[in-house]
Design a protein around this motif. Structure first.
Motif, PDB file in Angstrom:
ATOM      1  N   LEU A  48      35.332  12.492 -13.512  1.00 63.06           N
ATOM      2  CA  LEU A  48      36.430  12.112 -14.259  1.00 63.06           C
ATOM      3  C   LEU A  48      37.758  12.778 -13.735  1.00 63.06           C
ATOM      4  N   VAL A  49      37.956  13.783 -13.344  1.00 60.61           N
ATOM      5  CA  VAL A  49      39.119  13.792 -12.309  1.00 60.61           C
ATOM      6  C   VAL A  49      38.905  13.001 -11.236  1.00 60.61           C
ATOM      7  N   ALA A  50      38.103  12.568 -11.063  1.00 61.47           N
ATOM      8  CA  ALA A  50      38.216  11.576  -9.536  1.00 61.47           C
ATOM      9  C   ALA A  50      38.501  10.198  -9.936  1.00 61.47           C
ATOM     10  N   THR A  51      38.150   9.560 -11.862  1.00 61.00           N
ATOM     11  CA  THR A  51      38.113   8.462 -12.162  1.00 61.00           C
ATOM     12  C   THR A  51      39.535   8.078 -12.722  1.00 61.00           C
ATOM     13  N   ASP A  52      40.136   9.641 -13.681  1.00 62.81           N
ATOM     14  CA  ASP A  52      40.445   9.812 -14.606  1.00 62.81           C
ATOM     15  C   ASP A  52      41.691  10.902 -14.474  1.00 62.81           C
ATOM     16  N   GLY A  53      42.271  11.326 -12.956  1.00 67.23           N
ATOM     17  CA  GLY A  53      42.512  12.325 -12.392  1.00 67.23           C
ATOM     18  C   GLY A  53      44.241  12.844 -14.745  1.00 67.23           C
ATOM     19  N   PRO A  54      45.414  11.892 -14.408  1.00 67.43           N
ATOM     20  CA  PRO A  54      46.204  11.945 -15.342  1.00 67.43           C
ATOM     21  C   PRO A  54      46.045  11.846 -16.313  1.00 67.43           C
ATOM     22  N   GLY A  55      44.382  12.418 -16.455  1.00 65.95           N
ATOM     23  CA  GLY A  55      44.124  12.077 -18.056  1.00 65.95           C
ATOM     24  C   GLY A  55      42.966  13.537 -18.545  1.00 65.95           C
ATOM     25  N   CYS A  56      42.878  14.597 -17.237  1.00 65.33           N
ATOM     26  CA  CYS A  56      42.528  15.541 -17.477  1.00 65.33           C
ATOM     27  C   CYS A  56      43.729  16.886 -17.236  1.00 65.33           C
ATOM     28  N   TRP A  57      43.388  17.844 -18.219  1.00 65.74           N
ATOM     29  CA  TRP A  57      44.775  18.883 -17.969  1.00 65.74           C
ATOM     30  C   TRP A  57      43.856  20.237 -17.945  1.00 65.74           C
ATOM     31  N   VAL A  58      44.793  21.159 -17.721  1.00 66.65           N
ATOM     32  CA  VAL A  58      44.010  22.391 -17.895  1.00 66.65           C
ATOM     33  C   VAL A  58      45.393  23.447 -18.277  1.00 66.65           C
ATOM     34  N   ALA A  59      45.386  23.893 -18.948  1.00 63.24           N
ATOM     35  CA  ALA A  59      46.863  25.034 -18.949  1.00 63.24           C
ATOM     36  C   ALA A  59      46.649  26.665 -19.129  1.00 63.24           C
ATOM     37  N   GLU A  60      47.524  26.646 -18.031  1.00 65.64           N
ATOM     38  CA  GLU A  60      47.628  28.592 -17.494  1.00 65.64           C
ATOM     39  C   GLU A  60      48.495  29.271 -18.200  1.00 65.64           C
ATOM     40  N   ALA A  61      48.010  30.905 -18.630  1.00 62.72           N
ATOM     41  CA  ALA A  61      48.832  31.887 -18.616  1.00 62.72           C
ATOM     42  C   ALA A  61      48.211  32.866 -17.738  1.00 62.72           C
ATOM     43  N   ASP A  62      49.509  33.353 -16.821  1.00 64.64           N
ATOM     44  CA  ASP A  62      49.400  34.617 -16.609  1.00 64.64           C
ATOM     45  C   ASP A  62      48.518  34.677 -15.258  1.00 64.64           C
ATOM     46  N   GLY A  63      48.596  33.109 -15.126  1.00 67.25           N
ATOM     47  CA  GLY A  63      47.850  32.685 -13.731  1.00 67.25           C
ATOM     48  C   GLY A  63      46.806  32.635 -14.246  1.00 67.25           C
ATOM     49  N   ALA A  64      46.212  32.456 -15.247  1.00 57.20           N
ATOM     50  CA  ALA A  64      44.350  32.202 -15.152  1.00 57.20           C
ATOM     51  C   ALA A  64      44.419  30.805 -16.511  1.00 57.20           C
ATOM     52  N   VAL A  65      43.159  30.307 -15.987  1.00 52.99           N
ATOM     53  CA  VAL A  65      43.026  29.066 -17.359  1.00 52.99           C
ATOM     54  C   VAL A  65      42.223  29.740 -18.610  1.00 52.99           C
ATOM     55  N   VAL A  66      43.189  28.778 -19.125  1.00 55.17           N
ATOM     56  CA  VAL A  66      42.648  29.452 -20.641  1.00 55.17           C
ATOM     57  C   VAL A  66      42.448  28.008 -21.606  1.00 55.17           C
ATOM     58  N   GLY A  67      42.830  26.749 -21.285  1.00 54.26           N
ATOM     59  CA  GLY A  67      42.488  25.560 -22.302  1.00 54.26           C
ATOM     60  C   GLY A  67      42.080  24.389 -20.983  1.00 54.26           C
ATOM     61  N   ILE A  68      41.558  23.404 -22.090  1.00 52.97           N
ATOM     62  CA  ILE A  68      41.415  22.787 -20.965  1.00 52.97           C
ATOM     63  C   ILE A  68      41.243  21.152 -22.017  1.00 52.97           C
ATOM     64  N   ALA A  69      41.720  20.193 -21.490  1.00 51.96           N
ATOM     65  CA  ALA A  69      41.506  18.535 -21.826  1.00 51.96           C
ATOM     66  C   ALA A  69      41.126  17.501 -20.526  1.00 51.96           C
ATOM     67  N   THR A  70      39.997  16.692 -21.362  1.00 54.24           N
ATOM     68  CA  THR A  70      40.276  16.139 -19.582  1.00 54.24           C
ATOM     69  C   THR A  70      39.867  14.863 -21.382  1.00 54.24           C
ATOM     70  N   SER A  71      39.971  13.172 -20.743  1.00 51.59           N
ATOM     71  CA  SER A  71      40.301  11.802 -21.485  1.00 51.59           C
ATOM     72  C   SER A  71      39.712  11.113 -20.423  1.00 51.59           C
ATOM     73  N   ILE A  72      40.046   9.891 -20.415  1.00 54.09           N
ATOM     74  CA  ILE A  72      39.569   8.448 -20.046  1.00 54.09           C
ATOM     75  C   ILE A  72      40.470   7.414 -20.715  1.00 54.09           C
ATOM     76  N   ARG A  73      40.896   6.375 -19.582  1.00 52.97           N
ATOM     77  CA  ARG A  73      41.620   5.060 -20.236  1.00 52.97           C
ATOM     78  C   ARG A  73      40.372   4.076 -19.733  1.00 52.97           C
ATOM     79  N   ARG A  74      40.228   3.101 -20.675  1.00 48.93           N
ATOM     80  CA  ARG A  74      38.660   2.018 -20.217  1.00 48.93           C
ATOM     81  C   ARG A  74      39.733   0.570 -20.316  1.00 48.93           C
ATOM     82  N   GLU A  75      41.059   0.569 -20.021  1.00 44.99           N
ATOM     83  CA  GLU A  75      41.368  -0.964 -21.124  1.00 44.99           C
ATOM     84  C   GLU A  75      41.672  -1.135 -21.974  1.00 44.99           C
TER      85      GLU A  75
END
Length: 280
Positions: A48-75
């Motif tokens: 998903l990071v390779a095909t839909d990088g703009p739809g995949c996100w992490v949230a950081e706090a104090d330099g540590a990842v604390v949340g994630i969201a991945t999504s895809i767009r298909r037409e």
């Protein structure tokens, strides 16, 4: 999200959903088990990071990842794949910012889909984002093999079938599975109708996704998946418009229950169609 984030993203996802299972466990339910092997989750998310990088996100706090969201767009359809915040940090605004970032990947899409857990906080968030929530029916248990009918007109699918599979997905969802077929194939074998009227991916233990043009084909495909079952079998994403699947499941002596929701925006529940929990 970068590929370097995927391992920690899997850890957060596994922790968050295990914590939810513990919180929602009913009296007499067995103890929930944390995801024992994250390799398939990691492989899917790297794709998903390779095909839909703009739809995949992490949230950081104090330099540590604390949340994630991945999504895809298909037409014409945007799909939320995974959305999780580290346990103990929910309610702090992290989730709202992650969801907003992921949704930008679907800007302009007239349709949107997500598969939601039974978490009431998540249901409230998705409803506020404009998603209509359709309860999931679940069919689970060992198959009564004496109930299996003779099924004809099906064959094993191949990569050469993917073009017409995508056309069928466009009919139901507004977009193909496209590059997601590799992930679906990793989760289950492909069986198709010889006349190209339907298909299903299924493992010996669960249905991954099923789509057909007519209910009669959908029934045959589900029966075939049940015939290939080993031990307990699960079809966990059945919406009310797919009552044909309830008919088949109960005839096979599976147990019917409810859990979670299919969230839809700009579209009606597809049928005959049983969606995948992540790739929809």
């Amino acid at each position: 999200m970068s590929t370097d984030d995927v391992d920690i993203a899997e850890e957060i996802s596994a922790d968050a959903f295990h914590a939810l299972d513990l919180r929602l466990r009913g009296a007499g339910d067995p103890d929930p088990v944390r995801r024992p092997d994250g390799s398939a989750w990691i492989a899917r998310t790297r794709r998903l990071v390779a095909t839909d990088g703009p739809g995949c996100w992490v949230a950081e706090a104090d330099g540590a990842v604390v949340g994630i969201a991945t999504s895809i767009r298909r037409e014409q359809v945007w799909c939320l794949v995974t959305f999780a915040v580290r346990p103990g940090l929910q309610g702090s605004g992290i989730g709202a910012r992650l969801l907003a970032a992921a949704e930008r990947h679907g800007a302009g899409c007239p349709r949107a889909m997500l598969s939601a857990s039974a978490d009431p906080l998540a249901a409230r968030r998705y409803h506020a984002a404009g998603f209509a929530l359709h309860p999931h029916l679940r069919l689970e248990g060992p198959v009564d093999r004496s109930a299996l009918p003779v099924v004809t007109g099906l064959r094993a699918g191949t990569e050469a079938d993917r073009e017409w599979l995508d056309d069928l997905d466009r009919h139901h969802r507004g977009g193909p599975h496209g590059p997601d077929h590799d992930a679906l194939a990793a989760d289950g074998d492909l069986v198709v109708a010889a006349d190209r009227s339907g298909y299903a991916y299924a493992s010996p233990h669960r249905l991954v996704v099923l789509a057909a043009r007519e209910e009669a084909t959908a029934r045959m495909l589900l029966w075939e998946c049940l015939a290939r079952a080993e031990g307990s079998f699960l079809a966990s994403h059945v919406t009310a418009v797919n009552a044909w699947a309830v008919d088949v499941g109960l005839a096979a002596r599976l147990v019917l229950s409810t859990r979670g929701y299919l969230g839809l925006r700009g579209m009606a529940p597809p049928a005959p169609y049983l969606h995948d929990g992540a790739l929809l």
